[in-house]
Scaffold this motif. Structure first.
Motif, PDB file in Angstrom:
ATOM      1  N   PRO A 285       8.283  -1.887   4.282  1.00 14.78           N
ATOM      2  CA  PRO A 285       8.651  -0.589   4.854  1.00 14.78           C
ATOM      3  C   PRO A 285       7.834  -0.271   6.108  1.00 14.78           C
ATOM      4  O   PRO A 285       6.666  -0.644   6.227  1.00 14.78           O
ATOM      5  CB  PRO A 285       8.321   0.395   3.726  1.00 14.78           C
ATOM      6  CG  PRO A 285       7.212  -0.258   2.963  1.00 14.78           C
ATOM      7  CD  PRO A 285       7.490  -1.740   3.037  1.00 14.78           C
ATOM      8  N   GLU A 286       8.475   0.387   7.047  1.00 14.20           N
ATOM      9  CA  GLU A 286       7.803   0.897   8.239  1.00 14.20           C
ATOM     10  C   GLU A 286       8.251   2.341   8.435  1.00 14.20           C
ATOM     11  O   GLU A 286       9.408   2.673   8.198  1.00 14.20           O
ATOM     12  CB  GLU A 286       8.146   0.057   9.477  1.00 14.20           C
ATOM     13  CG  GLU A 286       7.599  -1.354   9.407  1.00 14.20           C
ATOM     14  CD  GLU A 286       7.862  -2.151  10.678  1.00 14.20           C
ATOM     15  OE1 GLU A 286       8.527  -1.599  11.591  1.00 14.20           O
ATOM     16  OE2 GLU A 286       7.412  -3.308  10.763  1.00 14.20           O
ATOM     17  N   PHE A 345       4.314   9.600   2.707  1.00 16.85           N
ATOM     18  CA  PHE A 345       5.128   8.447   3.100  1.00 16.85           C
ATOM     19  C   PHE A 345       5.706   7.760   1.863  1.00 16.85           C
ATOM     20  O   PHE A 345       6.860   7.327   1.857  1.00 16.85           O
ATOM     21  CB  PHE A 345       4.283   7.446   3.894  1.00 16.85           C
ATOM     22  CG  PHE A 345       3.866   7.938   5.254  1.00 16.85           C
ATOM     23  CD1 PHE A 345       4.808   8.309   6.197  1.00 16.85           C
ATOM     24  CD2 PHE A 345       2.524   8.031   5.592  1.00 16.85           C
ATOM     25  CE1 PHE A 345       4.435   8.769   7.452  1.00 16.85           C
ATOM     26  CE2 PHE A 345       2.128   8.483   6.847  1.00 16.85           C
ATOM     27  CZ  PHE A 345       3.084   8.863   7.773  1.00 16.85           C
ATOM     28  N   GLY A 346       4.891   7.663   0.806  1.00 13.94           N
ATOM     29  CA  GLY A 346       5.359   7.049  -0.433  1.00 13.94           C
ATOM     30  C   GLY A 346       6.492   7.827  -1.066  1.00 13.94           C
ATOM     31  O   GLY A 346       7.473   7.252  -1.541  1.00 13.94           O
ATOM     32  N   GLY A 363       0.485   0.181  -6.471  1.00 16.60           N
ATOM     33  CA  GLY A 363      -0.648  -0.056  -5.573  1.00 16.60           C
ATOM     34  C   GLY A 363      -0.464   0.579  -4.211  1.00 16.60           C
ATOM     35  O   GLY A 363      -1.004   0.078  -3.216  1.00 16.60           O
ATOM     36  N   TRP A 364       0.281   1.677  -4.161  1.00 16.68           N
ATOM     37  CA  TRP A 364       0.623   2.263  -2.872  1.00 16.68           C
ATOM     38  C   TRP A 364      -0.616   2.735  -2.108  1.00 16.68           C
ATOM     39  O   TRP A 364      -0.807   2.386  -0.941  1.00 16.68           O
ATOM     40  CB  TRP A 364       1.605   3.421  -3.055  1.00 16.68           C
ATOM     41  CG  TRP A 364       1.961   4.095  -1.766  1.00 16.68           C
ATOM     42  CD1 TRP A 364       1.599   5.331  -1.341  1.00 16.68           C
ATOM     43  CD2 TRP A 364       2.745   3.533  -0.697  1.00 16.68           C
ATOM     44  NE1 TRP A 364       2.098   5.597  -0.098  1.00 16.68           N
ATOM     45  CE2 TRP A 364       2.816   4.495   0.329  1.00 16.68           C
ATOM     46  CE3 TRP A 364       3.393   2.314  -0.511  1.00 16.68           C
ATOM     47  CZ2 TRP A 364       3.502   4.289   1.517  1.00 16.68           C
ATOM     48  CZ3 TRP A 364       4.090   2.103   0.674  1.00 16.68           C
ATOM     49  CH2 TRP A 364       4.131   3.077   1.669  1.00 16.68           C
ATOM     50  N   ALA A 371      -1.503  -0.542   4.787  1.00 23.00           N
ATOM     51  CA  ALA A 371      -0.840  -1.574   5.597  1.00 23.00           C
ATOM     52  C   ALA A 371       0.423  -1.062   6.288  1.00 23.00           C
ATOM     53  O   ALA A 371       1.042  -1.795   7.063  1.00 23.00           O
ATOM     54  CB  ALA A 371      -0.484  -2.771   4.714  1.00 23.00           C
ATOM     55  N   LEU A 372       0.791   0.183   6.065  1.00 23.30           N
ATOM     56  CA  LEU A 372       2.036   0.721   6.592  1.00 23.30           C
ATOM     57  C   LEU A 372       1.993   0.831   8.118  1.00 23.30           C
ATOM     58  O   LEU A 372       1.055   1.363   8.697  1.00 23.30           O
ATOM     59  CB  LEU A 372       2.296   2.108   5.986  1.00 23.30           C
ATOM     60  CG  LEU A 372       3.590   2.806   6.401  1.00 23.30           C
ATOM     61  CD1 LEU A 372       4.806   2.070   5.859  1.00 23.30           C
ATOM     62  CD2 LEU A 372       3.580   4.259   5.916  1.00 23.30           C
TER      63      LEU A 372
END
Length: 394
Positions: A285-286, A345-346, A363-364, A371-372
């Motif tokens: 995802p971005e 964001f999650g 593990g969000w 890492a997003l």
């Protein structure tokens, strides 16, 4: 026939209700502010209650403060609240609660347990605002004599509401919003901080109101970042502006653009709408963040800037974009370092790509959010440059 009328009358009387649970106003302590601290292994609960005679328009003696503080201690919130009845002459009533202050020490320990007790109080509404005392005890915040408004909690409430609308680093969060955040997935909690400036000792006496600039006062500053229910860090003013913009809480604020050495142009953000769209790229995802912003020029520090030139206007809009992206970048960078997704964001990923969220949600905060990748799409429209345009003043 007479018997039927009597039975009907009795049945009608059974439907009537009485004020069996009524309590007279003079039997209650009206609570406007609550402060909770953790001290010596116990909860310290402080209730700020109204002194009606001191705020009445008909009778103002001026001999007593407009509010009184009652305190209780206990291993549980319920015990602490009940223990203060040893001092309080009446039963407390929290139906008009305005401000709830949490001490920083307690916030770092965790807020879920004592919030659970508050939510079980059937008299308290859930629309009161919650803030965190930064570097101070929560009880100290409620002891301050404040100018203009007699009741400190009323002053704090109005200041928070005004600051949220006109100054981006603050955001009002109510108890029901906290409950929603702590109960959901993909978004962590962020609360406005409040601190004491100047002399705490003088702030607690009427001396605080005898000068033009009170020697002790409160100020909303920064945002408290939580992970689960624990405070883990603070955002500074720049980072807090980025947070309110990304989360679509920005109403109005100011931007300073340097136009020459020691000279700045003042820009007023009059409105800003933002939205987040999560897209997939190579299976990951971005986040694409879209800002739609309108602004006015309110302070022309450099007279050589030609506001009649469309190219200059575009350049100013581009500079405002740069400031907004810089604030957002700083905010996200700090949140990633703390590994706390306060932006949601999650949560957005869960709504737009539920299958991917199911794979990543465990593990969000630890892996997915840090890492997003983020992409900014910022549109700034400078609507007004002032009624005089290029001033002729020398």
């Amino acid at each position: 026939m007479m018997l039927r009328k009597i039975v009907l009358l009795v049945l009608c009387m059974c439907l009537l209700t009485s004020c069996w649970s009524r309590r007279e106003l003079n039997e209650l302590l009206i609570v406007l502010g609550i402060a909770v601290d953790w001290e010596d292994g116990e909860y310290l609960v402080s209730y700020q209650v109204v002194n009606p005679s001191e705020i009445s328009a008909q009778k103002q003696s001026g001999d007593r403060p407009p509010s009184t503080l009652y305190q209780g201690r206990g291993k549980t919130m319920f015990e602490a609240a009940r223990s203060l009845t040893a001092e309080a002459p009446r039963k407390v009533y929290a139906g008009h609660l305005q401000i709830y202050v949490i001490g920083e020490k307690l916030a770092r320990r965790g807020i879920a347990d004592f919030l659970d007790n508050t939510l079980r109080d059937n008299e308290a509404r859930m629309d009161f605002n919650v803030v965190v005392a930064k570097g101070a005890k929560a009880e100290d915040i409620l002891k301050i004599y404040t100018p203009l408004e007699k009741l400190p909690t009323q002053n704090m409430l109005k200041s928070l509401e005004t600051s949220e609308k006109s100054w981006a680093p603050t955001v009002s969060v109510t108890m029901d919003q906290i409950l929603s955040t702590l109960s959901g997935d993909g978004k962590e909690l962020a609360l406005t901080g409040i601190q004491i400036i100047g002399s705490q000792k003088k702030a607690e006496s009427k001396e605080n109101l005898e000068t033009f600039l009170p020697p002790g006062r409160f100020r909303y500053t920064g945002l408290a970042v939580f992970k689960k229910d624990k405070l883990i860090g603070w955002l500074n003013e720049k980072e807090s502006k980025g947070y309110t913009d990304i989360t679509n809480n920005l109403d109005s604020t100011s931007v300073e653009l340097k136009c020459s050495e020691n000279k700045y142009m003042g820009i007023e953000i009059t409105s800003s709408d933002s939205r987040i769209k999560m897209e997939m790229n190579n299976g990951l995802p971005e986040a694409h963040i879209y800002f739609e912003t309108e602004a006015n020029l309110v302070d022309r520090g450099c007279k050589e800037v030609n506001l009649n030139d469309p190219g200059v206007i575009e350049q100013i809009e581009h500079q405002v974009k740069g400031v907004m992206q810089s604030n957002a970048d700083a905010s996200v960078k700090h949140a990633k370092k703390l590994k706390s997704d306060i932006f949601g964001f999650g949560s957005t990923l869960g709504k737009q790509h539920p299958d991917m969220w199911e794979k990543m949600k465990q593990g969000w905060n630890e892996e997915g959010f840090p890492a997003l990748k983020l992409h900014y799409h910022i549109e700034v429209h400078l609507r007004k440059t002032g009624t005089t345009g290029n001033t002729t003043m020398k």
